[in-house]
Motif scaffolding. Structure first.
Motif, short mmCIF file in Angstrom:
data_model
loop_
_atom_site.label_atom_id
_atom_site.label_comp_id
_atom_site.label_asym_id
_atom_site.label_seq_id
_atom_site.Cartn_x
_atom_site.Cartn_y
_atom_site.Cartn_z
N GLU A 182 0.74 -1.51 -0.31
CA GLU A 182 0.02 -0.13 0.06
C GLU A 182 0.69 1.24 0.14
OE1 GLU A 182 -3.56 2.31 2.58
OE2 GLU A 182 -2.95 0.52 3.18
N ARG A 183 1.73 1.64 0.91
CA ARG A 183 2.91 2.41 0.89
C ARG A 183 3.41 2.01 -0.55
NH1 ARG A 183 3.79 -0.09 6.05
NH2 ARG A 183 5.65 -1.17 4.53
N LEU A 184 4.11 1.78 -0.89
CA LEU A 184 4.45 2.06 -2.41
C LEU A 184 4.34 2.26 -3.58
CD1 LEU A 184 6.47 -1.52 -2.08
CD2 LEU A 184 8.31 0.25 -2.08
N GLU A 185 2.40 1.16 -3.57
CA GLU A 185 2.28 1.83 -4.52
C GLU A 185 1.32 3.15 -4.30
OE1 GLU A 185 -1.01 -1.09 -4.54
OE2 GLU A 185 -0.63 -2.54 -5.43
N ALA A 186 1.54 3.23 -3.16
CA ALA A 186 1.04 5.36 -3.26
C ALA A 186 2.10 6.00 -3.08
CB ALA A 186 1.17 5.41 -1.70
N ARG A 187 3.74 5.92 -3.30
CA ARG A 187 4.41 7.09 -3.81
C ARG A 187 4.93 6.29 -5.10
NH1 ARG A 187 7.08 11.13 -2.36
NH2 ARG A 187 9.60 10.29 -3.05
N GLN A 188 4.05 5.12 -5.46
CA GLN A 188 4.32 5.60 -7.31
C GLN A 188 3.75 6.25 -8.27
OE1 GLN A 188 2.86 1.91 -8.91
NE2 GLN A 188 3.48 1.76 -10.66
N GLN A 189 2.47 6.28 -7.64
CA GLN A 189 2.04 7.27 -7.96
C GLN A 189 2.04 8.53 -8.17
OE1 GLN A 189 -2.04 7.30 -6.15
NE2 GLN A 189 -2.55 4.67 -6.39
N ILE A 190 3.31 9.29 -7.01
CA ILE A 190 3.64 9.86 -6.44
C ILE A 190 4.77 10.45 -7.60
CG2 ILE A 190 4.54 12.11 -5.26
CD1 ILE A 190 3.26 11.10 -2.73
N LEU A 191 5.84 8.96 -7.74
CA LEU A 191 7.14 9.31 -8.52
C LEU A 191 6.67 9.51 -9.94
CD1 LEU A 191 9.41 7.41 -6.28
CD2 LEU A 191 9.20 9.74 -7.00
N ALA A 192 5.32 8.95 -10.62
CA ALA A 192 5.08 8.65 -11.95
C ALA A 192 4.75 9.62 -12.41
CB ALA A 192 4.23 7.46 -12.44
N ASP A 193 4.27 10.65 -11.53
CA ASP A 193 3.54 11.96 -11.79
C ASP A 193 3.65 13.43 -11.02
OD1 ASP A 193 1.69 13.08 -13.73
OD2 ASP A 193 -0.10 13.30 -12.75
N ALA A 194 5.17 13.14 -10.77
CA ALA A 194 5.71 14.39 -10.08
C ALA A 194 5.09 15.40 -10.21
CB ALA A 194 7.36 14.00 -9.50
N GLY A 195 5.99 16.02 -12.01
CA GLY A 195 6.00 17.11 -12.71
C GLY A 195 4.52 17.58 -12.54
N SER A 196 3.07 17.23 -12.50
CA SER A 196 2.20 17.45 -12.87
C SER A 196 1.41 17.87 -11.42
CB SER A 196 1.33 16.59 -13.81
OG SER A 196 -0.14 17.27 -13.64
N ILE A 197 1.54 16.89 -10.63
CA ILE A 197 1.80 17.13 -9.14
C ILE A 197 1.95 18.15 -8.42
CG2 ILE A 197 2.08 16.29 -6.82
CD1 ILE A 197 1.54 13.26 -8.07
N SER A 198 4.06 18.90 -8.70
CA SER A 198 4.30 20.16 -8.11
C SER A 198 3.84 20.51 -8.88
CB SER A 198 5.87 19.63 -8.99
OG SER A 198 6.07 19.00 -8.09
N GLU A 199 3.69 20.83 -10.23
CA GLU A 199 2.25 21.95 -11.12
C GLU A 199 1.81 23.10 -10.21
OE1 GLU A 199 1.27 23.41 -15.95
OE2 GLU A 199 2.62 21.85 -14.96
N ASN A 200 0.59 21.95 -9.86
CA ASN A 200 -0.60 22.16 -9.19
C ASN A 200 -0.74 22.34 -8.17
OD1 ASN A 200 -2.39 21.19 -11.75
ND2 ASN A 200 -1.78 19.42 -11.32
N ILE A 201 0.39 21.66 -7.36
CA ILE A 201 0.21 22.22 -5.76
C ILE A 201 0.85 24.11 -5.39
CG2 ILE A 201 1.70 21.95 -3.94
CD1 ILE A 201 1.71 18.82 -4.20
N ALA A 202 2.02 23.59 -6.54
CA ALA A 202 2.98 25.39 -6.67
C ALA A 202 1.33 26.33 -6.55
CB ALA A 202 3.62 25.22 -7.42
N GLU A 203 1.12 26.14 -8.23
CA GLU A 203 -0.05 26.91 -8.43
C GLU A 203 -1.28 27.23 -6.91
OE1 GLU A 203 -3.94 27.58 -12.14
OE2 GLU A 203 -2.65 25.56 -11.88
N ALA A 204 -1.22 26.15 -6.07
CA ALA A 204 -2.83 26.12 -5.29
C ALA A 204 -1.82 26.90 -4.26
CB ALA A 204 -2.63 24.58 -4.94
N ARG A 205 -0.66 26.64 -4.14
CA ARG A 205 0.20 27.81 -3.36
C ARG A 205 0.17 28.84 -3.18
NH1 ARG A 205 4.40 29.94 -2.49
NH2 ARG A 205 5.49 30.12 -0.36
#
Length: 556
Positions: A211-234
């Motif tokens: 469960e922990r690995l699969e959650a981490r995999q989702q973050i690492l696989a889409d790190a660019g898009s996730i960072s962009e959206n978090i930065a915009e929200a911040r």
């Protein structure tokens, strides 16, 4: 004793309802009248299997056999009921009942409580003994002979001590065999177990890891898009030019310049805005933290995906459905391997204990054997005293006891050796006795058993077969003597025996338009005289036969 017998819809019996008396009761009737049918019904109360061919047709309902026993003179039977977890009988009565449906389905009851056939057999065997004609074969049965010997050996304490020790020995022997089987099985699979265990030890599966690995995999696989959206929200929250937090600060400053009293319906308006600003500031801080944690790391993504693949591959290889089952398999293999490498250290100690227990068992078996040997002379003397007046004047007999394999009853194999004529050597009873001799000898043995065992009722089925005249008269007298201590019912074709009963019952048939039925009833004194006269002379009874019948009845 058996006080009442009720049979409904069994073979040729439509309804039979008979009261029995204490002492000796004789049962007479023509051959084929149905005496054996009555015994077959009684055997159902002994827990025997039901013959569906003798049950009632479906249209007539179920077959019922019910026996009522008075156990007031046998207090040990009350203890037996308690042992079987059954209610004590009211008024010292015990009621046994069998019901058989037309389909063959059978139910058993004791005092209206449902019981298994095993329980019914156990209880009934302390109430009644049916000695059928084929039961003479028991003479050659070592187990039956051993019961007779034990009845006179007064060795209940020795038998109990032996049985307890034997059960302990058998239990330990079984445990050792199980351990050896398990160890042998483990050794056969040692290489396979070690191979699987080595793989799992290297894998080291952990609870919740997938469960922990699969959650981490989702973050690492889409790190660019996730960072962009978090930065915009911040930025929308905390940017100095357009950030919501700065705007809220201005709103608060503006509200501070307004008298809150003018908002009678919401005097805490400014505080609410301040609370919202604090919550959003905390969210902005969390987004800052998330932004620091989300970064594109191809090597970490590769390692994470490889570990996920490794765990799923292990589940497939070991044929388990989940991570939890994989972990349980690892634990089980560790335990099995530990047993494998234990080198069977417990088995030698247990075998030594078994050897000591076996030696002790042999000692107790020897003491038990001696009690049996000591009783043989008494049994032989009493048996000769009973048998010789029955026309067995030249009878000689001896019991031999040889050592045999230890069983639950000891290590003794008894054999009854007899010689009925002067010029015969002692031989096993089944090799030398004729039918009439067997019947007389068996009657004597049953009489001996009756003296020692607290059995309320015994039924003899033509035990007088093969004898006549004076010998028949003496056999009847012996049964009458037995009836002083127990209830005796005997089925007979001999008038000398029939006349010895305190009561006499007749089994007979009657025909209707479409069926034949078997009946049984107690005879009046006048009917007894007529019945015995008919047994003496046939259907056309003469006055001489009636006179002889009266003489037989008078000489009780």
């Amino acid at each position: 004793m058996l006080t009442h017998l009720y049979i409904s819809r069994y073979a040729l019996i439509d309804t039979l309802d008979v009261e029995f008396t204490p002492g000796l009761s004789t049962i007479t009737g023509e051959t084929g009248a149905g005496k054996s049918i009555m015994l077959g019904a009684l055997s159902l109360l002994l827990g025997q299997r039901a013959d569906s061919r003798k049950a009632a047709p479906a249209a007539e309902g179920k077959t019922v056999v019910e026996g009522t026993f008075d156990i007031s003179s046998f207090p040990h039977l009350t203890a037996l009921l308690e042992e079987c977890e059954l209610d004590a009988a009211e008024d010292s009565l015990m009621i046994l009942r069998r019901e058989i449906a037309p389909t063959g389905r059978s139910r058993a009851f004791i005092n209206d409580s449902p019981v298994s056939l095993q329980v019914m057999n156990r209880v009934a065997s302390h109430l009644i003994d049916i000695h059928s004609q084929h039961a003479n074969l028991l003479l050659a049965n070592p187990a039956w002979q051993l019961n007779l010997i034990d009845a006179y050996a007064d060795n209940a304490a020795e038998r109990r001590a032996y049985r307890e020790l034997y059960e302990a020995y058998r239990s330990l022997r079984s445990r050792i065999a199980t351990l050896k089987t398990s160890a042998a099985h483990a050794r056969e699979n040692e290489e396979f177990i070690a191979f699987r265990l080595e793989h799992l030890r290297k894998l080291k599966p952990e609870e919740g890891e997938l469960e922990r690995l699969e959650a981490r995999q989702q973050i690492l696989a889409d790190a660019g898009s996730i960072s962009e959206n978090i930065a915009e929200a911040r930025a929308l929250l905390a940017d100095s030019d357009v950030g919501i937090l700065d705007s809220l600060a201005q709103v608060i400053n503006a509200l501070h310049r307004v008298n809150p009293a003018i908002f009678a319906d919401d005097p805490e308006l400014t505080s609410r805005v301040e609370s919202a600003r604090i919550d959003l500031a905390d969210i902005a801080s969390s987004l800052e933290d998330y932004l620091d944690r989300v970064e594109a790391d191809p090597s970490e993504l590769e390692r994470t995906e490889a570990r996920i693949d490794e765990l799923y591959e292990a589940q497939r290889r070991f044929n388990v459905a989940s991570e939890a089952e994989l972990i349980e398999l690892h634990k089980a293999l560790e335990k099995e391997y530990a047993m494998l490498t234990d080198d069977d250290t417990d088995i030698p100690a247990l075998e030594q204990e078994l050897h000591a227990l076996g030696a002790r068992l042999k000692e107790v078996a020897a003491k038990l054997r001696q009690t049996r040997i000591d009783s043989i002379e008494t049994i032989s003397r009493l048996l000769l005293e009973l048998a010789r007046p029955l026309g067995l004047a030249n009878l000689r007999l001896a019991f031999s006891i040889t050592t045999a394999k230890l069983t639950s009853t000891g290590g003794d194999m008894p054999s009854l050796l007899v010689a009925f004529n002067k010029n015969q050597e002692l031989r096993p009873v089944e090799q030398v006795a004729s039918g009439g001799e067997i019947s007389r000898l068996m009657l004597c043995l049953k009489a001996l058993m009756a003296r020692r065992m607290q059995l309320p009722t015994i039924i003899f089925d033509e035990v007088d077969t093969g004898v006549s005249g004076d010998i028949a008269d003496r056999m009847g007298a012996l049964m009458r003597t037995m009836s002083a201590d127990m209830q005796v019912l005997t089925i007979t074709h001999l008038p000398q025996v029939a006349a010895k009963g305190a009561s006499q019952y007749k089994v007979y048939k009657s025909d209707t338009a479409d069926a034949t039925h078997t009946h049984m009833r107690r005879l009046t004194p006048e009917e007894r005289e007529e019945e015995i006269a008919a047994m003496l002379s046939g259907a056309d009874t003469s006055e001489a036969a009636r006179h002889n019948a009266r003489e037989l009845l008078r000489n009780l």
